[in-house]
Structure formats: C-alpha cells, structure tokens
Design a protein around this motif. Structure first.
Motif, PDB file in Angstrom:
ATOM      1  N   LYS A   1      39.398  37.856  34.150  1.00 18.80           N
ATOM      2  CA  LYS A   1      40.004  37.097  33.062  1.00 18.80           C
ATOM      3  C   LYS A   1      41.513  36.994  33.263  1.00 18.80           C
ATOM      4  CE  LYS A   1      40.242  36.841  28.016  1.00 18.80           C
ATOM      5  NZ  LYS A   1      39.827  37.467  26.723  1.00 18.80           N
ATOM      6  N   TYR A   2      42.108  38.069  33.773  1.00 24.01           N
ATOM      7  CA  TYR A   2      43.554  38.075  34.034  1.00 24.01           C
ATOM      8  C   TYR A   2      43.892  37.282  35.297  1.00 24.01           C
ATOM      9  CZ  TYR A   2      48.095  39.816  35.553  1.00 24.01           C
ATOM     10  OH  TYR A   2      49.394  39.901  35.995  1.00 24.01           O
ATOM     11  N   LYS A   3      43.171  37.558  36.392  1.00 23.72           N
ATOM     12  CA  LYS A   3      43.492  36.934  37.676  1.00 23.72           C
ATOM     13  C   LYS A   3      43.225  35.431  37.673  1.00 23.72           C
ATOM     14  CE  LYS A   3      42.350  38.883  41.509  1.00 23.72           C
ATOM     15  NZ  LYS A   3      41.566  39.525  42.599  1.00 23.72           N
ATOM     16  N   GLU A   4      42.254  34.993  36.884  1.00 28.21           N
ATOM     17  CA  GLU A   4      41.860  33.582  36.908  1.00 28.21           C
ATOM     18  C   GLU A   4      42.301  32.838  35.648  1.00 28.21           C
ATOM     19  OE1 GLU A   4      37.642  33.695  37.521  1.00 28.21           O
ATOM     20  OE2 GLU A   4      37.801  34.633  39.497  1.00 28.21           O
ATOM     21  N   SER A   5      43.289  33.365  34.962  1.00 27.85           N
ATOM     22  CA  SER A   5      43.714  32.780  33.687  1.00 27.85           C
ATOM     23  C   SER A   5      44.243  31.354  33.839  1.00 27.85           C
ATOM     24  CB  SER A   5      44.777  33.667  33.038  1.00 27.85           C
ATOM     25  OG  SER A   5      45.914  33.797  33.900  1.00 27.85           O
ATOM     26  N   HIS A   6      44.710  31.008  35.018  1.00 30.05           N
ATOM     27  CA  HIS A   6      45.292  29.679  35.230  1.00 30.05           C
ATOM     28  C   HIS A   6      44.257  28.623  35.608  1.00 30.05           C
ATOM     29  CE1 HIS A   6      44.721  31.300  39.239  1.00 30.05           C
ATOM     30  NE2 HIS A   6      44.898  30.092  39.738  1.00 30.05           N
ATOM     31  N   ILE A   7      43.074  29.051  36.001  1.00 29.89           N
ATOM     32  CA  ILE A   7      42.107  28.127  36.593  1.00 29.89           C
ATOM     33  C   ILE A   7      41.534  27.147  35.567  1.00 29.89           C
ATOM     34  CG2 ILE A   7      39.830  27.991  37.692  1.00 29.89           C
ATOM     35  CD1 ILE A   7      40.531  30.416  39.312  1.00 29.89           C
ATOM     36  N   GLN A   8      41.309  27.628  34.348  1.00 27.70           N
ATOM     37  CA  GLN A   8      40.731  26.759  33.331  1.00 27.70           C
ATOM     38  C   GLN A   8      41.575  25.493  33.140  1.00 27.70           C
ATOM     39  OE1 GLN A   8      37.842  28.109  31.490  1.00 27.70           O
ATOM     40  NE2 GLN A   8      37.490  25.983  30.940  1.00 27.70           N
ATOM     41  N   LYS A   9      42.874  25.660  33.011  1.00 25.40           N
ATOM     42  CA  LYS A   9      43.755  24.498  32.816  1.00 25.40           C
ATOM     43  C   LYS A   9      43.776  23.606  34.052  1.00 25.40           C
ATOM     44  CE  LYS A   9      46.879  26.404  29.334  1.00 25.40           C
ATOM     45  NZ  LYS A   9      48.301  26.726  28.994  1.00 25.40           N
TER      46      LYS A   9
ATOM     47  N   VAL B   1      37.729  24.616  47.976  1.00 22.47           N
ATOM     48  CA  VAL B   1      36.704  25.499  47.399  1.00 22.47           C
ATOM     49  C   VAL B   1      37.367  26.507  46.463  1.00 22.47           C
ATOM     50  CG1 VAL B   1      34.910  27.193  47.883  1.00 22.47           C
ATOM     51  CG2 VAL B   1      35.213  25.237  49.404  1.00 22.47           C
ATOM     52  N   ILE B   2      36.853  26.599  45.248  1.00 23.92           N
ATOM     53  CA  ILE B   2      37.381  27.525  44.242  1.00 23.92           C
ATOM     54  C   ILE B   2      36.231  28.413  43.761  1.00 23.92           C
ATOM     55  CG2 ILE B   2      38.548  27.730  42.009  1.00 23.92           C
ATOM     56  CD1 ILE B   2      39.607  24.875  42.452  1.00 23.92           C
ATOM     57  N   TYR B   3      36.449  29.713  43.844  1.00 21.45           N
ATOM     58  CA  TYR B   3      35.434  30.697  43.443  1.00 21.45           C
ATOM     59  C   TYR B   3      35.877  31.337  42.128  1.00 21.45           C
ATOM     60  CZ  TYR B   3      32.544  34.998  43.948  1.00 21.45           C
ATOM     61  OH  TYR B   3      31.671  36.031  43.766  1.00 21.45           O
ATOM     62  N   ILE B   4      35.062  31.190  41.062  1.00 23.82           N
ATOM     63  CA  ILE B   4      35.461  31.643  39.728  1.00 23.82           C
ATOM     64  C   ILE B   4      34.380  32.544  39.122  1.00 23.82           C
ATOM     65  CG2 ILE B   4      36.850  29.579  39.350  1.00 23.82           C
ATOM     66  CD1 ILE B   4      34.608  28.509  37.563  1.00 23.82           C
ATOM     67  N   HIS B   5      34.716  33.138  37.970  1.00 26.08           N
ATOM     68  CA  HIS B   5      33.802  34.104  37.364  1.00 26.08           C
ATOM     69  C   HIS B   5      33.537  33.874  35.887  1.00 26.08           C
ATOM     70  CE1 HIS B   5      35.043  36.080  41.086  1.00 26.08           C
ATOM     71  NE2 HIS B   5      33.929  36.789  40.992  1.00 26.08           N
ATOM     72  N   ASP B   6      34.564  33.782  35.058  1.00 21.63           N
ATOM     73  CA  ASP B   6      34.343  33.841  33.612  1.00 21.63           C
ATOM     74  C   ASP B   6      34.966  32.691  32.834  1.00 21.63           C
ATOM     75  OD1 ASP B   6      32.816  36.340  32.956  1.00 21.63           O
ATOM     76  OD2 ASP B   6      34.381  37.176  34.233  1.00 21.63           O
ATOM     77  N   GLN B   7      35.031  31.525  33.426  1.00 22.57           N
ATOM     78  CA  GLN B   7      35.586  30.398  32.706  1.00 22.57           C
ATOM     79  C   GLN B   7      34.592  29.874  31.661  1.00 22.57           C
ATOM     80  OE1 GLN B   7      36.339  31.111  35.867  1.00 22.57           O
ATOM     81  NE2 GLN B   7      38.408  31.514  35.154  1.00 22.57           N
TER      82      GLN B   7
END
Length: 420
Positions: free
Chosen positions: A206-214, A298-304
C-alpha cells in the motif's frame, strides 16, 4: 426460502470453508427441520464443528466408509466447499453411484457480495454454461432487473485470516488423532506465518504502490490490459486449465502481449490478495520483461482498487477469475484462458490470445445478452453473503440471505430451472 426444501431431509456436511460457516449452516438447516450430520477429517474441522463425527482412517478406505455411512444414515443431500479437494473427489465418485444430491459451495461468481452454491459441481464441473446458453437462446417474456437490493458484505480479509490461522493451529494440534489425513494444501504451522506475512505485505505494498492508482487513472487511462492472477494453488490452475503453475500463464500472456499488442499499450499484472503471503513474482516478471524488451510496459501491482482498475482498462485477461466476471459486468472485453462459467459467445472475446490485443480495441459488448446472463447467474447460483463474516442485518445463523432471490420471482414463467 431456499433452505425450506431440506425440511425433513437428512443432510451430510463434509469439509467447509475455514471458519464457523458450516456450523451456522447446520443451525439454519435444523431451524428448517432438517437432520444434519457432519464428518470431520482434521483438528481444524473439529475446532469449528466440535460435535461432528470423526473419520480417522486411511484415505484408501474412505470410499467404502462413505458408502456405508450414506446407507446407514439414509442421507439425502451432501454439502461441500469446493469439489477438487482429495476427500471431496472421492466422495463425488461415491455420490455418482447412489441417489444423493451433491451441493457445492464456492467463492462467489459475483464477488464480493455473493457466495456460490451449485448442484453437481462448480467452475469446470458446472452445468451452468450449458443451461445459460439455453436460457439466452430463448426470447423470454419475463426479464426482470439485473439484481435485487443486496447487502454489502464489506471487508473480509481479517476474518478469513483469523479463521485460517486457527484452522492451521488446531489441525496441527490434533495430528495424532488424524494420522492419515491428506489436505488439499499444506497444513504445517508455517501456513499461519504466511498469512501474517501477507498482512505485513498488504501494508508494505500500500505504501510502495501508492502512486500507481493515479498513474493508471490518468496517464494510462484506456492504455493498459489488466491481468489478475489466481492463487498459486487454485483449483482453477491445477484442475481447470492447461497451465501447471502461475508462471506458465504469466509467460504466455507476456509473450503474446510483446508480439501482438500496440506499442503504446501496457500490461498491468495484479497479484491475488490471498496469495500475498505465499508468492512474489517480481523477479520472474522483471526477468521475462527484460528478455521480451517490454520492461517499461509491464506493471506488477498488488492492492489497487479493483473497480477503478476496470474502469480505466482496455481489456482483461484471466485464467478463470471473478475479476473477469466483474469485467463482464462493466462490458469490458475479457479473454478467458482457462474454464469459466461466463466464457460464452458475445459475453467474452472468443478469439485466441494473440488476436485479443487488437480485437478488444473494436470489440463491442452485447449489453442485453450480458445483462440477461447476469440475471440468470444471480437467480440460479448466487446468495448474498460471505463465508467469513456475518451480516448484521440478517437474523439467520450464517448471515446468508437465503431467500433474497426466491421472493417475487416467477421461475415457472421464466422457464428457468428452479434454483438448484
């Protein structure tokens, strides 16, 4: 009310989901004047259903034991959770030889607010696609709205985590009582540690990928394909697909994407939340991306947030994921690479994977057909609720609204099979 059909019947419960769901189901059935039997196969079963009968013999003797048990107790119906567990696969062979109804629970086809219950089998063993084709081919006079009002289940992760940890602890605590038990997954105490690690990773990602949603909602709007992964030991991989593991699926998708997708599009691979503590495909995806020269795409994500991911995606590729069903609901192009009850013409893309990347750019959803299918699915296999938490608004024991779809629908006039 659905459970009233079991009034006066003798019902056997085998293994259920982790947690007290089957205990509450038994109470609901008994309120409808059913006689309920329960077989326990390990200490976790014992913990959540303390007054069940124990099977402590060898798996090789389970077939004969069940035949005798069904005959001795005049069992009419059997409920199980999942039909690919070793115990349930043996039980199904027995049921095929005798006149006993086989009812299978599964995580909801329409998540997060539903659970699934089918007669005969679920997913790859389901008869639903064939029945759905018959229903969709008929011009029905009665076609109601897609859903009735449903209660929101809300978050269930922490409930499922607690039940899983307790299940693993007591399964190990009572190993001596069940020396011959074979589980469909590892039952070592370290399984509880995997769930704890998953909880830690949830906050980390959640912290590391906080920017991905936007990023996905703005710069990459309608420029990416979403690929939701299954858990590494999911029956959809092991029994209902051509893949031996998740890595094979990822490889096929990434290779096809690299060869056939438009250069300014992206591939967003989403990890399964329940597999967070067990697997991490970062190194594998990065290595393959380098080999295919698509690392920047390629983008690898977890909890968006899934609804937002679907809103901004070009299309979705799945093995057989309920995310695929959610994408169908939003009329997105969906390519199914395994077996899914919703993989039907004009509902999902039927072209092969190599053609999908270009096809989905022009693919138009048959919205009326999809809505009709969702109506059929909802009114034949789905119940509002969760296996892992109670719904406060419900007065029954499970928290499942058993009569949500039975109250006001004219099944005979719809020419539908009665629910189950």
């Amino acid at each position: 009310m659905f459970l009233s059909k079991f009034s006066g019947k003798k019902v056997l419960l085998l293994q259920g989901p982790v947690g007290p769901f089957f205990k509450y189901l038994a109470q609901d059935l008994e309120k409808q004047n059913a006689q309920v039997f329960k077989l326990n196969f390990n200490g976790g079963d014992d913990f959540f259903y303390s007054h069940g009968e124990s099977f402590t013999g060898k798996m090789s003797g389970l077939d004969e034991f069940l035949r005798n048990y069904l005959h001795k107790n005049s069992i009419d119906s059997i409920f199980v959770f999942g039909d690919c567990r070793p115990i349930h696969k043996i039980a199904k062979k027995v049921v095929d030889d005798v006149c006993v109804e086989w009812l299978v629970f599964e995580e909801g086809y329409l998540r997060p607010n539903h659970i699934t219950l089918e007669v005969g089998g679920v997913n790859g063993y389901s008869e639903l696609p064939e029945k759905a084709v018959d229903f969709l081919s008929n011009k029905n006079k009665y076609f109601f709205s897609k859903y009735e009002d449903i209660l929101e289940v809300g978050k269930t992760f922490w409930y499922a985590t607690l039940w899983a940890i307790l299940y693993y602890i007591f399964s190990n605590f009572k190993k001596r009582k069940y020396p011959n038990y074979v589980h469909h997954r590892s039952l070592q105490l370290k399984e509880g540690l995997y769930w704890l690690r998953g909880s830690y990773r949830k906050f980390l990602y959640k912290y590391k990928e906080s920017h991905i949603q936007k990023l996905l909602e703005n710069k990459l709007h309608k420029k990416y394909y979403l690929v939701p992964l299954q858990t590494h030991n999911d029956a959809q991989i092991l029994f209902h697909s051509k893949y031996n593991n998740i890595e094979e699926f990822i490889t096929e998708v990434m290779v096809s994407f690299a060869k056939n997708a438009v250069l300014d599009t992206y591939l967003v691979i989403k990890h399964h939340p329940f597999d967070r503590g067990y697997r991490d495909y970062t190194l594998f995806i990065n290595s393959l991306s380098d080999q295919l020269n698509i690392k920047k795409r390629v983008i690898y994500i977890h909890d968006q947030y899934l609804p937002s991911l679907l809103t901004h995606a070009l299309g979705v590729v799945v093995v057989n994921s309920t995310v695929g069903m959610s994408a169908v609901e939003t009329f997105l192009p969906v390519k199914v690479c395994g077996q899914a009850v919703y993989n039907l013409p004009k509902i999902t893309v039927q072209e092969n994977l190599d053609d999908f990347w270009m096809t989905c750019c022009t693919w138009q959803a048959d919205k009326e057909r999809i809505q009709k299918f969702l109506f059929f699915l909802t009114h034949t296999t789905q119940f509002n609720g969760s296996f892992y938490k109670r719904l406060d608004e419900c007065s029954n024991h499970t928290g499942i609204i058993w009569n949500v779809k039975d109250s006001s629908l004219r099944f005979n006039e719809l020419d539908l099979h009665q629910k189950l």
